[in-house]
Design a protein around this motif. Sequence first.
Motif, PDB file in Angstrom:
ATOM      1  N   THR A 152      -1.647 -13.263   1.667  1.00 61.94           N
ATOM      2  CA  THR A 152      -1.130 -11.561   0.902  1.00 61.94           C
ATOM      3  C   THR A 152      -0.781 -10.779   2.060  1.00 61.94           C
ATOM      4  N   GLU A 153       0.553 -10.458   2.163  1.00 62.40           N
ATOM      5  CA  GLU A 153       0.510  -8.913   2.711  1.00 62.40           C
ATOM      6  C   GLU A 153       0.775  -8.008   2.252  1.00 62.40           C
ATOM      7  N   GLN A 154       0.303  -7.160   3.239  1.00 57.86           N
ATOM      8  CA  GLN A 154       0.527  -5.595   3.149  1.00 57.86           C
ATOM      9  C   GLN A 154       0.743  -4.470   4.132  1.00 57.86           C
ATOM     10  N   THR A 155       1.314  -3.415   3.381  1.00 58.36           N
ATOM     11  CA  THR A 155       1.844  -2.472   4.622  1.00 58.36           C
ATOM     12  C   THR A 155       1.631  -1.091   4.551  1.00 58.36           C
ATOM     13  N   PHE A 156       1.521  -0.566   5.835  1.00 56.80           N
ATOM     14  CA  PHE A 156       1.071   0.669   5.725  1.00 56.80           C
ATOM     15  C   PHE A 156       1.818   1.481   6.859  1.00 56.80           C
ATOM     16  N   ASP A 157       1.730   2.887   6.345  1.00 60.10           N
ATOM     17  CA  ASP A 157       2.339   3.508   8.221  1.00 60.10           C
ATOM     18  C   ASP A 157       1.165   3.352   9.471  1.00 60.10           C
ATOM     19  N   LEU A 158       1.721   4.159  10.470  1.00 59.29           N
ATOM     20  CA  LEU A 158       0.454   4.644  11.463  1.00 59.29           C
ATOM     21  C   LEU A 158       0.903   5.805  12.218  1.00 59.29           C
ATOM     22  N   VAL A 159       0.421   5.638  13.047  1.00 58.33           N
ATOM     23  CA  VAL A 159       0.602   7.130  13.995  1.00 58.33           C
ATOM     24  C   VAL A 159      -0.107   6.422  15.863  1.00 58.33           C
ATOM     25  N   THR A 188       5.775   1.225  11.530  1.00 61.51           N
ATOM     26  CA  THR A 188       5.069   0.897   9.995  1.00 61.51           C
ATOM     27  C   THR A 188       4.361  -0.671  10.214  1.00 61.51           C
ATOM     28  N   ALA A 189       3.443  -0.890   9.507  1.00 56.23           N
ATOM     29  CA  ALA A 189       3.054  -1.900   9.704  1.00 56.23           C
ATOM     30  C   ALA A 189       2.601  -2.974   8.869  1.00 56.23           C
ATOM     31  N   LYS A 190       3.176  -3.911   9.177  1.00 58.56           N
ATOM     32  CA  LYS A 190       2.946  -5.177   7.682  1.00 58.56           C
ATOM     33  C   LYS A 190       1.991  -6.513   8.549  1.00 58.56           C
ATOM     34  N   VAL A 191       0.944  -6.435   7.704  1.00 62.09           N
ATOM     35  CA  VAL A 191      -0.167  -7.597   7.846  1.00 62.09           C
ATOM     36  C   VAL A 191      -0.185  -8.905   7.392  1.00 62.09           C
ATOM     37  N   THR A 192      -0.047  -9.598   7.341  1.00 62.29           N
ATOM     38  CA  THR A 192      -0.142 -10.887   6.788  1.00 62.29           C
ATOM     39  C   THR A 192      -1.478 -11.753   6.944  1.00 62.29           C
ATOM     40  N   TRP A 193      -2.569 -11.961   5.697  1.00 64.06           N
ATOM     41  CA  TRP A 193      -3.725 -12.108   5.534  1.00 64.06           C
ATOM     42  C   TRP A 193      -3.931 -13.260   5.936  1.00 64.06           C
ATOM     43  N   PRO A 194      -4.518 -14.340   6.146  1.00 63.18           N
ATOM     44  CA  PRO A 194      -4.672 -16.230   6.564  1.00 63.18           C
ATOM     45  C   PRO A 194      -5.441 -16.675   5.839  1.00 63.18           C
ATOM     46  N   ASP A 195      -4.960 -15.764   4.695  1.00 61.17           N
ATOM     47  CA  ASP A 195      -5.315 -16.719   3.031  1.00 61.17           C
ATOM     48  C   ASP A 195      -4.761 -17.732   2.390  1.00 61.17           C
ATOM     49  N   VAL A 246       0.626  -1.569   0.089  1.00 64.92           N
ATOM     50  CA  VAL A 246      -0.075   0.371  -0.131  1.00 64.92           C
ATOM     51  C   VAL A 246       1.198   0.962  -0.572  1.00 64.92           C
ATOM     52  N   PHE A 247       1.350   2.197  -1.537  1.00 67.91           N
ATOM     53  CA  PHE A 247       1.707   2.628  -1.082  1.00 67.91           C
ATOM     54  C   PHE A 247       0.852   3.746  -1.202  1.00 67.91           C
ATOM     55  N   ALA A 248       1.471   4.949  -0.182  1.00 70.94           N
ATOM     56  CA  ALA A 248      -0.010   5.874   0.218  1.00 70.94           C
ATOM     57  C   ALA A 248       0.765   7.644  -0.196  1.00 70.94           C
ATOM     58  N   PHE A 249       0.883   8.041  -1.464  1.00 70.32           N
ATOM     59  CA  PHE A 249       1.504   9.478  -1.439  1.00 70.32           C
ATOM     60  C   PHE A 249       0.784  11.161  -0.653  1.00 70.32           C
ATOM     61  N   ASP A 250       1.740  11.428   0.237  1.00 66.04           N
ATOM     62  CA  ASP A 250       0.461  12.111   0.701  1.00 66.04           C
ATOM     63  C   ASP A 250       0.548  13.365  -0.472  1.00 66.04           C
ATOM     64  N   THR A 251      -0.317  14.033  -0.139  1.00 74.17           N
ATOM     65  CA  THR A 251      -0.890  14.712  -1.877  1.00 74.17           C
ATOM     66  C   THR A 251      -0.943  16.425  -0.726  1.00 74.17           C
ATOM     67  N   SER A 252      -0.791  16.051   0.183  1.00 74.87           N
ATOM     68  CA  SER A 252      -1.146  18.447   1.513  1.00 74.87           C
ATOM     69  C   SER A 252      -0.258  19.096   0.877  1.00 74.87           C
ATOM     70  N   SER A 253       1.048  18.597  -0.104  1.00 71.38           N
ATOM     71  CA  SER A 253       1.662  19.861  -1.128  1.00 71.38           C
ATOM     72  C   SER A 253       1.671  20.033  -2.242  1.00 71.38           C
ATOM     73  N   MET A 254       0.434  19.146  -2.417  1.00 72.80           N
ATOM     74  CA  MET A 254       0.826  19.044  -4.177  1.00 72.80           C
ATOM     75  C   MET A 254      -0.623  19.959  -4.585  1.00 72.80           C
ATOM     76  N   THR A 255      -0.417  19.891  -5.862  1.00 70.19           N
ATOM     77  CA  THR A 255      -1.839  20.994  -6.357  1.00 70.19           C
ATOM     78  C   THR A 255      -1.738  20.413  -7.925  1.00 70.19           C
ATOM     79  N   GLU A 312      -7.109  -2.147   2.187  1.00 76.47           N
ATOM     80  CA  GLU A 312      -7.399  -0.542   2.067  1.00 76.47           C
ATOM     81  C   GLU A 312      -6.723  -0.419   2.923  1.00 76.47           C
ATOM     82  N   LEU A 313      -6.557   0.962   3.037  1.00 81.17           N
ATOM     83  CA  LEU A 313      -5.901   1.485   4.460  1.00 81.17           C
ATOM     84  C   LEU A 313      -5.987   2.162   5.623  1.00 81.17           C
ATOM     85  N   PRO A 314      -5.451   2.174   6.464  1.00 83.91           N
ATOM     86  CA  PRO A 314      -6.353   1.839   8.127  1.00 83.91           C
ATOM     87  C   PRO A 314      -7.006   3.227   7.939  1.00 83.91           C
TER      88      PRO A 314
END
Length: 639
Positions: free
Chosen positions: A615-622, A604-611, A21-30, A633-635
């Motif tokens: 399936t592996e899914q990575t994402f950032d957390l605060v 940073t989290a990585k979830v390995t789903w029991p399918d 899961v690549f989540a590009f922060d667009t807060s500085s984009m126009t 999906e994103l958290p």
Amino acid sequence: MKLGRVVLLLGCAGCSRTIQVFAFDTSSMTFPGSEPVTTSGLPEPVCTEGSRWAPGVDAFSEVTDAWGLTDIAPDGVRMSAVDYDGDGWTDLVVRKSGADDFNEGGVRANWLLRNTGNGSFEDVTQASGLWAARNGTDPALGRDGSALVFGDVDNDGDLDVFTGIPDGVDGVEDSELMLNNGDGTFSLGPDTQDWRNHDDDNAYGVTFVDYDRDGELDLWTTHYYQQDRLFRGDGAGDFEEETYDVGLLTLDWLLVSELNAGRAHSSAWAGAACDLNRDGWPELLASSYGRAPNHLWQNDGGSFVNRSVDSGYAFDHRTDWSDNESARCFCKLHPDEEDCAGVPPPALTACNSDADILRWDHDYDREPFRLGGNSGTTVCEDVDNDGWTDLLTSEIVHWDVGTSSDPSELLFNAGTEDVTFTRPGNEVTGLVRTHTMVDWNDGDMTAGVFDFDNDGWSDVYIGSSDYLGSRGLLYHQTAPRQFVEVPLEDGIDHTRSHGVVAADFDRDGDLDVVVGHSSARCDYDCYDTFVVRMFENKVGDDGNWVALRLVGDDGSNRSAIGARVEVTADGVTQTRQVDGGHGIFGTQSDLVVHFGLGSACTATAKVTWPDAGGTEQTFDLVAGYRFVVHQGELPEVDP
């Protein structure tokens, strides 16, 4: 146009699936015709300097009265922490052996306690129908079913329940699957289940597990001196036995050679399931009472290989029986018997006749299968944060048996393809205790592993009960694999501790603890009442944390049981697996997985789903939030 994040999901067809899961922060984009975007998709972290317990710091305070438990007064010793009604607040299930009589003055045995969300529980047992009788005629009478486990067996978004009868078939009611109606009530499932009307319908340990990774929950039940059994779920609420087809056959207690090899029936008080060699396939465990071998079944793509003895789980390496008081007595009276030469005389027993021999069978008690422990609960947890799931076992040990009896201890995963454990011993890890009596007994039947101070390292709780002087013991991990006991005045002061669950019941970011109190052998130091006691976490209030509620989809079971979650913060990676039930008579940890973050504000989290594809899914957390993660999906912040 307002965009918070642009998300790319990358994978491949026909291979073990990885979703990055690549989540590009667009807060500085126009963008053409747009205004600057101000949202980043994640909230600002709620962050502190972190927390870590030290001697003299209050870890817990008792809140039993405040949460209404004194008035409800359940006196059970079998516990589960689970959000049964899906309202976001962890509920409490307390029970003991027997069935409920809801008539005025009737005796109660089971309690479903709904968390109101305002710091109290309410008893909804009868209204929920969780223990409604199938064959009874009085609606005010329930049924036994105190060994239980929760999981979404029909993948409809709510938690169903298997309720087993650990004390054997009562001639009227059977073990039952209770289907969640989605409104806080339950209905009896199909009456065609394979576990019904069997002489061995006496499940002591119950565990939901997707052993074949088909996205549908299966059921592992362990039995006392009988065949342990595996049932395959069809995803619609029906189960079919697969025990023998997948290689789980064990034998009657006839041949010593089979017993020593861990191939005879377990004498299981508890079961568990977790992936121990990181191949995505969950192993099955059965922890045996009666100084019989524990069983470990290694999952080989949906069939099983017995690695009970080879793994080191069946029993430990301590085989010197010569300090057993009863063996010494026997050899004093029968010095010419095999192996008796050089055995010292008994230390405390007069031993003037065979009547003084406490418990010793010289033909069998020197065999490896009799030199193990009396196991109660096995907990799966990566204790030392090395990425491999370790085991904590709780054991009943008596003073006269000597060093050959396995104590409650940590078994550390060696990280091998074929599951193997090492046992450094409590003298090395610090899980030691001081006995003030010569004729001491450790009645360790329940246990928990959880990070009580949010420092990012798991701690240990041992529930010791049923004997004079026994109590709950809380240990803090001060360095990898090193523990110190938390003094009673700082931690949890509770005698005769039987039953324990840890969960964030008040959703303040740390783990609270509920403990039970056994009524056995209560001639001396038991409490006046057997009400379960609740302890609110205090030290974790100042810590950093994150929690995840997983929702499976696309080939994973909906409750995500068996999912592997890795959270990395400040260079330390913690690993948890979503619990499908474990422990004596079916303890269950909250399906929400909790991580202390130490001083870190992000992770940073990585979830390995029991399918089927893992399936592996990575994402950032605060820090400072509980998130819900739907597979792929994103958290999102969990309201």
